[in-house]
Enzyme design. Structure first.
Site, PDB file in Angstrom:
ATOM      1  N   GLY A  55       0.798  -1.094   0.068  1.00  0.00           N
ATOM      2  CA  GLY A  55      -0.056  -0.014   0.012  1.00  0.00           C
ATOM      3  C   GLY A  55       0.823   1.203   0.098  1.00  0.00           C
ATOM      4  O   GLY A  55       2.099   1.228   0.428  1.00  0.00           O
ATOM      5  N   GLN A  60       3.040  10.020   1.003  1.00  0.00           N
ATOM      6  CA  GLN A  60       4.448   9.227   1.351  1.00  0.00           C
ATOM      7  C   GLN A  60       5.464   9.517  -0.145  1.00  0.00           C
ATOM      8  O   GLN A  60       6.567   9.163   0.174  1.00  0.00           O
ATOM      9  CB  GLN A  60       4.205   7.973   1.163  1.00  0.00           C
ATOM     10  CG  GLN A  60       3.534   7.250   2.400  1.00  0.00           C
ATOM     11  CD  GLN A  60       3.382   5.928   2.601  1.00  0.00           C
ATOM     12  OE1 GLN A  60       2.349   5.267   1.972  1.00  0.00           O
ATOM     13  NE2 GLN A  60       4.254   5.071   3.179  1.00  0.00           N
ATOM     14  N   CYS A 102       5.478   0.119   7.791  1.00  0.00           N
ATOM     15  CA  CYS A 102       5.289   1.249   6.715  1.00  0.00           C
ATOM     16  C   CYS A 102       6.553   1.488   6.009  1.00  0.00           C
ATOM     17  O   CYS A 102       7.700   1.669   6.526  1.00  0.00           O
ATOM     18  CB  CYS A 102       4.750   2.644   7.486  1.00  0.00           C
ATOM     19  SG  CYS A 102       4.479   3.828   6.695  1.00  0.00           S
ATOM     20  N   LEU A 103       6.456   1.758   4.846  1.00  0.00           N
ATOM     21  CA  LEU A 103       7.684   2.259   3.889  1.00  0.00           C
ATOM     22  C   LEU A 103       8.095   3.565   4.483  1.00  0.00           C
ATOM     23  O   LEU A 103       9.418   3.680   4.232  1.00  0.00           O
ATOM     24  CB  LEU A 103       7.216   2.332   2.535  1.00  0.00           C
ATOM     25  CG  LEU A 103       6.698   1.041   1.694  1.00  0.00           C
ATOM     26  CD1 LEU A 103       6.257   1.340   0.383  1.00  0.00           C
ATOM     27  CD2 LEU A 103       8.008  -0.183   1.588  1.00  0.00           C
ATOM     28  N   HIS A 144      -4.634   1.873   7.400  1.00  0.00           N
ATOM     29  CA  HIS A 144      -3.309   2.444   7.358  1.00  0.00           C
ATOM     30  C   HIS A 144      -3.074   3.667   6.046  1.00  0.00           C
ATOM     31  O   HIS A 144      -2.499   4.588   6.721  1.00  0.00           O
ATOM     32  CB  HIS A 144      -2.387   1.394   7.146  1.00  0.00           C
ATOM     33  CG  HIS A 144      -0.980   1.755   7.207  1.00  0.00           C
ATOM     34  ND1 HIS A 144       0.055   1.300   8.202  1.00  0.00           N
ATOM     35  CD2 HIS A 144      -0.142   2.479   6.364  1.00  0.00           C
ATOM     36  CE1 HIS A 144       1.250   1.437   7.706  1.00  0.00           C
ATOM     37  NE2 HIS A 144       1.212   2.490   6.517  1.00  0.00           N
ATOM     38  N   GLU A 145      -3.537   3.284   4.947  1.00  0.00           N
ATOM     39  CA  GLU A 145      -3.217   4.300   3.863  1.00  0.00           C
ATOM     40  C   GLU A 145      -4.088   5.498   3.990  1.00  0.00           C
ATOM     41  O   GLU A 145      -3.718   6.821   3.745  1.00  0.00           O
ATOM     42  CB  GLU A 145      -3.654   3.738   2.715  1.00  0.00           C
ATOM     43  CG  GLU A 145      -2.804   2.316   2.221  1.00  0.00           C
ATOM     44  CD  GLU A 145      -1.221   2.508   2.720  1.00  0.00           C
ATOM     45  OE1 GLU A 145      -0.713   3.770   2.507  1.00  0.00           O
ATOM     46  OE2 GLU A 145      -0.571   1.525   2.860  1.00  0.00           O
ATOM     47  N   HIS A 148      -2.672   7.840   6.438  1.00  0.00           N
ATOM     48  CA  HIS A 148      -1.535   8.626   6.009  1.00  0.00           C
ATOM     49  C   HIS A 148      -2.106  10.009   5.300  1.00  0.00           C
ATOM     50  O   HIS A 148      -1.556  10.946   5.252  1.00  0.00           O
ATOM     51  CB  HIS A 148      -0.947   7.901   4.616  1.00  0.00           C
ATOM     52  CG  HIS A 148       0.191   7.066   5.142  1.00  0.00           C
ATOM     53  ND1 HIS A 148       1.345   7.541   5.879  1.00  0.00           N
ATOM     54  CD2 HIS A 148       0.321   5.745   5.100  1.00  0.00           C
ATOM     55  CE1 HIS A 148       2.127   6.450   6.230  1.00  0.00           C
ATOM     56  NE2 HIS A 148       1.689   5.344   5.542  1.00  0.00           N
TER      57      HIS A 148
HETATM   58 NI    NI Z   1       2.333   3.648   5.606  1.00  0.00          NI
END
Ligand code: NI
Length: 179
Positions: A55, A60, A102-103, A144-145, A148
């Protein structure tokens, strides 16, 4: 890292990490699905697949707009791909705990409580409204997304003490990177 250009104008974008102000901002709603949004969506897909991740949200990649891409199969199954504009969780049910990462928060994995089932509403790239019911991991990734887009990271769901420890760890690793 410099943006990495691949064929047909596809670009792997730089992923913002913890400490970047854009990750704390509330992202703007999208009113027009124009060329910019379409190419951003494509580039976000490439960026997510090459990470690899399941995701990615526009903030991000340093774009404070309400766009997310999700694909639990990481490019293996077309039906698993969701690209959503202005997504909103409209129903939540139950709760479950699972380890999450998370990236944008590299090398940190922590258990986070999330709903077991959600309904998410948004618009696809053709401008059609989509209402998706999701369970388990997919529900978690949608939460989660969407978080963000509201300036929330998964570590914001942890206890203050735990969050503090993680912040120290992240600060230390970014200092190590510089040295
Ligand atoms: Ni994330």
């Amino acid at each position: 890292m410099v943006e990495q250009r691949i064929e047909n104008d596809l670009t792997i974008l730089e992923i913002m990490t913890y400490g970047c102000p854009v990750l704390k901002q509330k992202a703007e709603g999208i009113t027009d699905i124009d060329e910019d949004v379409l190419s951003l969506a494509q580039n976000m897909l490439w960026t997510m697949y090459s990470a690899p991740g399941i995701g990615l949200a526009a903030p991000q990649v340093d774009r404070s707009i309400r766009l997310i891409v999700v694909d639990l199969s990481v490019g293996e199954k077309k039906a698993d791909l969701f690209i959503l504009i202005n997504p909103e969780i409209v129903q939540r049910e139950g709760s479950c705990v699972m380890e999450e990462g998370c990236l944008s928060v590299p090398e940190i994995n922590e258990k986070v409580v999330r709903p077991e089932r959600v309904v998410i509403k948004g618009t696809d790239l053709e401008g059609k409204e989509r209402v998706i019911e999701a369970k388990d991991l997919l529900a978690r990734v949608f939460c989660h997304e969407t978080d963000h887009l509201n300036g929330t990271l998964f570590i914001d769901h942890l206890s203050p003490l735990k969050k503090d420890l993680i912040k120290k760890k992240l600060k230390k690793s970014s200092e190590d990177d510089r040295s």
